[in-house]
Write an enzyme that holds these catalytic residues in place. Structure first.
Site, PDB file in Angstrom:
ATOM      1  N   TYR A  60       0.682  -1.145   0.017  1.00 41.66           N
ATOM      2  CA  TYR A  60       0.047  -0.160   0.038  1.00 41.66           C
ATOM      3  C   TYR A  60       0.619   1.278  -0.056  1.00 41.66           C
ATOM      4  O   TYR A  60       1.152   1.642   1.094  1.00 41.66           O
ATOM      5  CB  TYR A  60      -1.051   0.148   1.331  1.00 41.66           C
ATOM      6  CG  TYR A  60      -2.021  -1.060   1.330  1.00 41.66           C
ATOM      7  CD1 TYR A  60      -2.381  -1.678   0.130  1.00 41.66           C
ATOM      8  CD2 TYR A  60      -2.515  -1.424   2.671  1.00 41.66           C
ATOM      9  CE1 TYR A  60      -3.356  -2.802   0.180  1.00 41.66           C
ATOM     10  CE2 TYR A  60      -3.566  -2.252   2.658  1.00 41.66           C
ATOM     11  CZ  TYR A  60      -3.814  -2.998   1.239  1.00 41.66           C
ATOM     12  OH  TYR A  60      -4.939  -4.119   1.361  1.00 41.66           O
ATOM     13  N   PHE A 211     -13.945  -4.062   1.248  1.00 40.38           N
ATOM     14  CA  PHE A 211     -14.695  -3.314   0.419  1.00 40.38           C
ATOM     15  C   PHE A 211     -16.254  -3.391   0.633  1.00 40.38           C
ATOM     16  O   PHE A 211     -17.130  -3.358   0.074  1.00 40.38           O
ATOM     17  CB  PHE A 211     -14.602  -3.991  -1.117  1.00 40.38           C
ATOM     18  CG  PHE A 211     -13.221  -3.768  -1.682  1.00 40.38           C
ATOM     19  CD1 PHE A 211     -12.642  -2.650  -1.336  1.00 40.38           C
ATOM     20  CD2 PHE A 211     -12.822  -4.504  -2.986  1.00 40.38           C
ATOM     21  CE1 PHE A 211     -11.251  -2.399  -2.042  1.00 40.38           C
ATOM     22  CE2 PHE A 211     -11.788  -4.182  -3.458  1.00 40.38           C
ATOM     23  CZ  PHE A 211     -10.872  -3.274  -3.309  1.00 40.38           C
TER      24      PHE A 211
HETATM   25  N1  LIG Z   1      -7.135  -8.803   1.229  1.00 39.56           N
HETATM   26  C1  LIG Z   1      -7.397  -7.933   0.374  1.00 39.56           C
HETATM   27  O1  LIG Z   1      -7.103  -8.395  -0.724  1.00 39.56           O
HETATM   28  C2  LIG Z   1      -7.623  -6.526   0.404  1.00 39.56           C
HETATM   29  C3  LIG Z   1      -8.080  -5.775  -0.718  1.00 39.56           C
HETATM   30  C4  LIG Z   1      -8.673  -4.320  -0.365  1.00 39.56           C
HETATM   31  C5  LIG Z   1      -8.650  -4.009   0.629  1.00 39.56           C
HETATM   32  N2  LIG Z   1      -8.122  -4.671   1.664  1.00 39.56           N
HETATM   33  C6  LIG Z   1      -8.017  -3.981   3.081  1.00 39.56           C
HETATM   34  O2  LIG Z   1      -9.474  -3.883   3.529  1.00 39.56           O
HETATM   35  C7  LIG Z   1      -9.559  -2.439   3.900  1.00 39.56           C
HETATM   36  C8  LIG Z   1     -10.788  -1.991   3.749  1.00 39.56           C
HETATM   37  O3  LIG Z   1     -11.035  -1.794   2.146  1.00 39.56           O
HETATM   38  P1  LIG Z   1     -11.189  -0.229   1.415  1.00 39.56           P
HETATM   39  O4  LIG Z   1     -10.380   0.670   2.438  1.00 39.56           O
HETATM   40  O5  LIG Z   1     -10.954  -0.576  -0.062  1.00 39.56           O
HETATM   41  O6  LIG Z   1     -12.674  -0.196   1.390  1.00 39.56           O
HETATM   42  P2  LIG Z   1     -13.832   0.225   2.134  1.00 39.56           P
HETATM   43  O7  LIG Z   1     -13.611   0.210   3.774  1.00 39.56           O
HETATM   44  O8  LIG Z   1     -14.963  -0.650   1.702  1.00 39.56           O
HETATM   45  O9  LIG Z   1     -14.192   1.483   1.881  1.00 39.56           O
HETATM   46  C9  LIG Z   1     -13.332   2.642   1.727  1.00 39.56           C
HETATM   47  C10 LIG Z   1     -13.857   3.576   0.700  1.00 39.56           C
HETATM   48  O10 LIG Z   1     -14.990   4.034   1.163  1.00 39.56           O
HETATM   49  C11 LIG Z   1     -14.948   5.456   1.279  1.00 39.56           C
HETATM   50  N3  LIG Z   1     -15.347   5.582   2.853  1.00 39.56           N
HETATM   51  C12 LIG Z   1     -14.882   4.926   4.057  1.00 39.56           C
HETATM   52  N4  LIG Z   1     -15.774   5.429   4.935  1.00 39.56           N
HETATM   53  C13 LIG Z   1     -16.817   6.212   4.711  1.00 39.56           C
HETATM   54  C14 LIG Z   1     -17.996   6.683   5.039  1.00 39.56           C
HETATM   55  N5  LIG Z   1     -18.139   6.480   6.110  1.00 39.56           N
HETATM   56  N6  LIG Z   1     -18.834   7.325   4.289  1.00 39.56           N
HETATM   57  C15 LIG Z   1     -18.538   7.577   2.763  1.00 39.56           C
HETATM   58  N7  LIG Z   1     -17.376   6.774   2.450  1.00 39.56           N
HETATM   59  C16 LIG Z   1     -16.612   6.089   3.101  1.00 39.56           C
HETATM   60  C17 LIG Z   1     -13.585   5.707   1.205  1.00 39.56           C
HETATM   61  O11 LIG Z   1     -12.953   6.936   0.820  1.00 39.56           O
HETATM   62  P3  LIG Z   1     -12.661   8.236   1.727  1.00 39.56           P
HETATM   63  O12 LIG Z   1     -11.158   7.904   2.043  1.00 39.56           O
HETATM   64  O13 LIG Z   1     -12.904   9.317   1.097  1.00 39.56           O
HETATM   65  O14 LIG Z   1     -13.353   8.235   3.168  1.00 39.56           O
HETATM   66  C18 LIG Z   1     -12.946   4.782   0.199  1.00 39.56           C
HETATM   67  O15 LIG Z   1     -13.126   5.210  -1.074  1.00 39.56           O
HETATM   68  C19 LIG Z   1      -8.453  -1.887   3.211  1.00 39.56           C
HETATM   69  O16 LIG Z   1      -7.946  -0.369   3.773  1.00 39.56           O
HETATM   70  C20 LIG Z   1      -7.526  -2.704   3.278  1.00 39.56           C
HETATM   71  O17 LIG Z   1      -6.726  -2.749   4.589  1.00 39.56           O
HETATM   72  C21 LIG Z   1      -7.649  -6.135   1.597  1.00 39.56           C
END
Ligand SMILES: NC(=O)c1ccc[n+]([C@@H]2O[C@H](COP(=O)([O-])OP(=O)(O)OC[C@H]3O[C@@H](n4cnc5c(N)ncnc54)[C@H](OP(=O)(O)O)[C@@H]3O)[C@@H](O)[C@H]2O)c1
Length: 283
Positions: A60, A211
């Site tokens: 990341y 996600f």
């Molecule tokens: N194992 C794997 O393959 C894998 C793959 C992907 C991710 N991950 C892990 O999973 C974690 C979660 O995934 P993610 O961060 O991609 O997705 P997520 O938690 O589903 O959502 C993040 C997205 O939603 C927005 N967001 C977050 N909180 C919000 C809220 N309260 N209201 C509106 N929008 C909101 C964020 O933008 P803003 O920054 O603008 O808030 C960002 O665009 C990652 O951080 C990573 O650590 C693991």
């Protein structure tokens, strides 16, 4: 009247092996897309709000910032109760190009995380299989066996697997204990994993969706429940995951301080059976 701040502790706890985490955690993937000071402030605020489970990866990073180094700068010296989960398998070379580690290269990826985080061992390491968002296929035995060896050597305390099927869970558990499964999952996203989520619960393995906020299509049902609670649809998508079992851990990712507050704020939000019934058909 004063309003008490809701913290991640309200979501309850789960054991990752001998490590106790609050079920509301934080994903660090989005941090490098913001500026350094804001990213550091978001991490410190997350911990202040009770987060003690942070998900990260050495891959990341943007040209100027890396999640692991931001965590190191913001949170060292680490408090004893902080659990940092990272993932190996995929990697990115210095130009950002994706590479895939051979089993004998996994140790190098583990050590890269140790250096960047400034730790002597890693709390939890997920073996991430597959390319992009396509579910991994084929055997994970050789890779997972290599990580089990690093666990035996004391570099890693606990192991997990990511982007996997129920068959991969069987395969991994035959090699070494598995404390978590991290897959894409949420309302309207990868609901075919309902069965894997249930299986993890049965076996005492944490299911950690990624996600959960970002991917799920817009839905009137989600908005109606959100309106009833005076929160946003994103918050409902997040809290819905926590209702899928006590073994489900949330790791919402954000670089936005207001979104961080909103995410932690739903740690204690309880959906009624009727609301869960309205949301469940969203596949
Ligand atoms: N194992 C794997 O393959 C894998 C793959 C992907 C991710 N991950 C892990 O999973 C974690 C979660 O995934 P993610 O961060 O991609 O997705 P997520 O938690 O589903 O959502 C993040 C997205 O939603 C927005 N967001 C977050 N909180 C919000 C809220 N309260 N209201 C509106 N929008 C909101 C964020 O933008 P803003 O920054 O603008 O808030 C960002 O665009 C990652 O951080 C990573 O650590 C693991």
């Amino acid at each position: 009247m004063t309003t008490e701040t809701i913290t991640a502790t309200v979501a309850g706890t789960w054991q990752l092996g001998d490590l106790t985490v609050n079920r509301m955690g934080f994903g660090a993937m989005r941090l490098p897309t913001t500026d350094r000071d804001s990213a550091i402030a978001v991490l410190r605020r997350a911990v202040e709000l009770g987060v003690n489970h942070i998900d990260t990866a050495a891959f990341y990073f943007t040209p100027l910032l890396s999640s692991n180094e931001l965590i190191n700068t913001a949170l060292r010296p680490y408090s004893d109760d902080l659990v940092i989960t990272t993932k190996v398998g995929p990697g990115r070379d210095p130009s950002g190009e994706w590479v895939r580690a051979r089993p004998d290269q996994l140790r190098g990826q583990v050590e890269e995380n140790l250096r960047q985080l400034g730790r002597e061992h890693l709390d939890v390491v997920n073996l991430r299989i597959g390319e992009g968002l396509d579910r991994g296929s084929g055997s994970l035995a050789e890779d997972f066996g290599a990580l089990a060896d690093l666990r035996e050597k004391g570099l890693i305390r606990h192991l997990g697997i990511s982007n996997v099927s129920p068959e991969h869970l069987d395969e991994a558990q035959a090699i070494a204990p598995v404390v978590c499964v991290q897959n894409q999952y949420g309302l309207g996203a990868r609901r075919e994993d309902d069965e894997l989520l249930r299986l993890c619960g049965e076996r005492g393995v944490a299911f950690v969706p990624f996600f959960a906020v970002a991917h799920g299509h817009e839905s009137d049902a989600v908005q109606a429940v959100a309106d009833a609670h005076g929160v946003t649809a994103a918050q409902i998508r997040l809290v819905w995951t926590l209702h899928q079992g006590k073994h489900v851990l949330a790791i919402p990712g954000t670089g936005n301080p207001a979104h961080l507050e909103e995410n932690i704020a739903v740690s204690g939000l309880r959906l009624s059976e009727e609301e869960l019934g309205q949301l469940d058909p969203i596949r």
